[in-house]
Scaffold this active site. Structure first.
Site, PDB file in Angstrom:
ATOM      1  N   TYR A 134      37.593  26.816  37.322  1.00 35.57           N
ATOM      2  CA  TYR A 134      38.819  26.415  38.010  1.00 35.57           C
ATOM      3  C   TYR A 134      39.125  24.919  37.921  1.00 35.57           C
ATOM      4  O   TYR A 134      40.188  24.488  38.326  1.00 35.57           O
ATOM      5  CB  TYR A 134      38.748  26.828  39.492  1.00 35.57           C
ATOM      6  CG  TYR A 134      39.094  28.284  39.710  1.00 35.57           C
ATOM      7  CD1 TYR A 134      38.255  29.284  39.239  1.00 35.57           C
ATOM      8  CD2 TYR A 134      40.257  28.654  40.376  1.00 35.57           C
ATOM      9  CE1 TYR A 134      38.570  30.611  39.428  1.00 35.57           C
ATOM     10  CE2 TYR A 134      40.579  29.988  40.569  1.00 35.57           C
ATOM     11  CZ  TYR A 134      39.725  30.962  40.093  1.00 35.57           C
ATOM     12  OH  TYR A 134      40.039  32.277  40.271  1.00 35.57           O
ATOM     13  N   LYS A 185      26.152  35.389  35.425  1.00 36.14           N
ATOM     14  CA  LYS A 185      26.164  36.014  34.094  1.00 36.14           C
ATOM     15  C   LYS A 185      25.180  35.237  33.245  1.00 36.14           C
ATOM     16  O   LYS A 185      25.500  34.697  32.183  1.00 36.14           O
ATOM     17  CB  LYS A 185      27.601  35.998  33.535  1.00 36.14           C
ATOM     18  CG  LYS A 185      27.814  36.796  32.278  1.00 36.14           C
ATOM     19  CD  LYS A 185      27.624  38.298  32.431  1.00 36.14           C
ATOM     20  CE  LYS A 185      27.665  38.967  31.066  1.00 36.14           C
ATOM     21  NZ  LYS A 185      27.221  40.375  31.108  1.00 36.14           N
ATOM     22  N   ASP A 242      36.220  35.348  42.897  1.00 32.44           N
ATOM     23  CA  ASP A 242      37.630  35.763  42.945  1.00 32.44           C
ATOM     24  C   ASP A 242      37.740  37.250  42.627  1.00 32.44           C
ATOM     25  O   ASP A 242      38.377  38.022  43.353  1.00 32.44           O
ATOM     26  CB  ASP A 242      38.426  34.927  41.939  1.00 32.44           C
ATOM     27  CG  ASP A 242      39.885  35.319  41.888  1.00 32.44           C
ATOM     28  OD1 ASP A 242      40.483  35.507  42.965  1.00 32.44           O
ATOM     29  OD2 ASP A 242      40.438  35.450  40.778  1.00 32.44           O
TER      30      ASP A 242
HETATM   31  C1  IPM Z   1      42.826  33.728  45.246  1.00 30.67           C
HETATM   32  C2  IPM Z   1      43.820  33.627  44.117  1.00 30.67           C
HETATM   33  C3  IPM Z   1      43.748  32.259  43.448  1.00 30.67           C
HETATM   34  C4  IPM Z   1      42.348  32.127  42.887  1.00 30.67           C
HETATM   35  C5  IPM Z   1      44.808  32.028  42.343  1.00 30.67           C
HETATM   36  C6  IPM Z   1      46.211  32.145  42.896  1.00 30.67           C
HETATM   37  C7  IPM Z   1      44.637  30.718  41.656  1.00 30.67           C
HETATM   38  O1  IPM Z   1      43.632  34.663  43.212  1.00 30.67           O
HETATM   39  O2  IPM Z   1      42.912  32.936  46.192  1.00 30.67           O
HETATM   40  O3  IPM Z   1      41.980  34.615  45.209  1.00 30.67           O
HETATM   41  O4  IPM Z   1      42.059  32.590  41.778  1.00 30.67           O
HETATM   42  O5  IPM Z   1      41.517  31.565  43.588  1.00 30.67           O
HETATM   43 MN    MN Z   2      42.207  36.143  43.885  1.00 31.39          MN
END
Ligand code: IPM
Ligand code: MN
Ligand code: NAD
Length: 351
Positions: A134, A185, A242
């Site tokens: 990220y 992983k 996520d």
């Molecule tokens: C979440 C969302 C976000 C993430 C996106 C919108 C960037 O999917 O909060 O789970 O991946 O963290």
């Molecule tokens: Mn999400």
């Protein structure tokens, strides 16, 4: 007097936060926690209107002048690439250093699960929230050609891994959970895997009463469907967290019911439903507000209003039990009916 920044955002974020605020207002009246709600206009509308996503002053105010943030969702098809969502949502996570993304998934009623025999699911996902893929390190070379190269790096630091592992183990101890499972992983991504496994092991050594194990993320996705009640606390990186938190949510009632807390313990906190802005159902009253209202429960607990948190949680369960559900849960209530019912239930219960 807690001061709460309310950021509805985009799409169904506006609809579910309206109900979360309705609940908060009843809580305010009944339990008198004296919460002050400050409404923030951040999202696609503001960006399309003013060309601004979020300013440094706004970050500073959200960080320093509020005790908590309640957010709906960000993402709008009118903004190609959703730059505003990255600036605001990931901006808050990174700039406020909200390194814990706590996403609990609890099954109240086996009938809510798509699984035939779900057992007793109580899964707490600890998702690292400030590193991993990220961080957007990398870039594109020869963009738009057939020779295009895209590099997206996965950043993992000792300190980042250590603090999320510690948060997961401390949670296990304080909440009486017996096992923490590391998900990674490490077979295909050995550099990150080695760091995570070493640090996880070191932190685990400080918590001898907690059992540990480690799973590859693909096997974990499979096993969460096969026997989810085997797992208690999961600690994992940003991307895997996520994905697994959407899966876990669906096992216990649906994405529309799932809550999350983004925390830098002792400093900053942001609460939001796990779901997104759902443009496919926005503006139709179809959105389930339970994930947003369950996020209010997490926020009230964090602010130390345990009685209020319990009252909201009880009313949420009562709505589910009484069939006051939106279509995603097989019901016929609309967003506002669910919110209004829960708010009324809190009033009645505490009258
Ligand atoms: C979440 C969302 C976000 C993430 C996106 C919108 C960037 O999917 O909060 O789970 O991946 O963290
Ligand atoms: Mn999400
Ligand atoms: P989504 O979570 O918005 O929707 C996925 C599916 O679940 C859709 O079919 C949607 O209708 C359904 N759904 C989601 N929440 C629901 C609710 N409360 N009640 C009933 N049904 C619900 O994911 P997506 O479609 O991949 O993303 C849409 C936008 O939201 C994208 O721009 C994405 O980046 C963004 N997003 C934002 C956040 C956030 O702000 N935290 C989280 C996830 C996605």
């Amino acid at each position: 007097m807690p001061r709460i920044a309310v950021i509805p955002g985009d799409g169904i974020g506006l609809e579910v936060i309206r109900e979360a605020v309705r609940v908060l207002e009843v809580v305010e009246a009944r339990f008198a926690p004296g919460c002050e709600l400050v409404h923030w206009d951040l999202g696609a509308d503001r960006y399309l209107r003013d060309g601004i996503t979020i300013t440094d002053e706004e970050f500073a105010s959200l960080a320093d002048e509020h005790d908590a943030i309640l957010l709906g969702a960000l993402g709008d098809p009118r903004v190609p690439g959703n730059q505003h969502a990255r600036d605001i949502l990931l901006g808050l996570r990174f700039k406020l250093d909200l390194y814990v993304n706590y996403r609990p998934a609890v099954l109240f009623d086996p009938e809510l699960s798509p699984l035939r025999d779900p057992g007793d699911i109580r899964l707490d996902v600890f998702r690292e929230n400030t590193e991993g893929v990220y961080v957007n390190l990398g870039g594109t070379f020869k963009a738009g050609t057939r020779s295009e190269i895209a590099i997206q790096e996965d950043l993992n630091t000792w300190a980042g891994v250590e603090r999320i592992c510690r948060a997961a183990f401390e949670h296990a101890v304080t909440r009486g959970r017996s096992r923490v499972t590391l998900v990674d992983k490490a077979n295909a991504m050995p550099a990150a895997g080695k760091l995570w496994r070493r640090v996880f092991g070191e932190v685990a050594g400080e918590f001898p009463s907690i059992e540990t194990d480690a799973m590859y993320v693909d096997a974990m996705a499979m096993d969460l469907v096969r026997r989810p009640n085997r797992y208690e606390v999961i600690v994992t990186g940003n991307l895997f967290g996520d994905i697994l938190s959407d899966l876990a949510a669906e096992l216990v009632g649906g994405l529309g019911t799932a809550a999350s807390a983004n925390l830098h313990p002792g400093r900053h906190a942001l609460f939001e439903p796990v779901h997104g802005s759902a443009p496919d159902i926005a503006g139709q009253g179809l959105a389930n507000p339970m994930g947003a209202i369950a996020s209010v429960v997490l926020m009230l607990e964090y602010l130390g209003h345990d009685d209020a948190a319990r009252a909201v949680d009880d009313a949420l369960h009562a709505a589910v039990d009484s069939g006051v559900r939106t279509a995603d849960m097989g019901g016929s209530a609309d967003t506002e009916e669910v919110g209004t019912w829960i708010a009324a239930r809190i009033s009645d219960a505490s009258a």
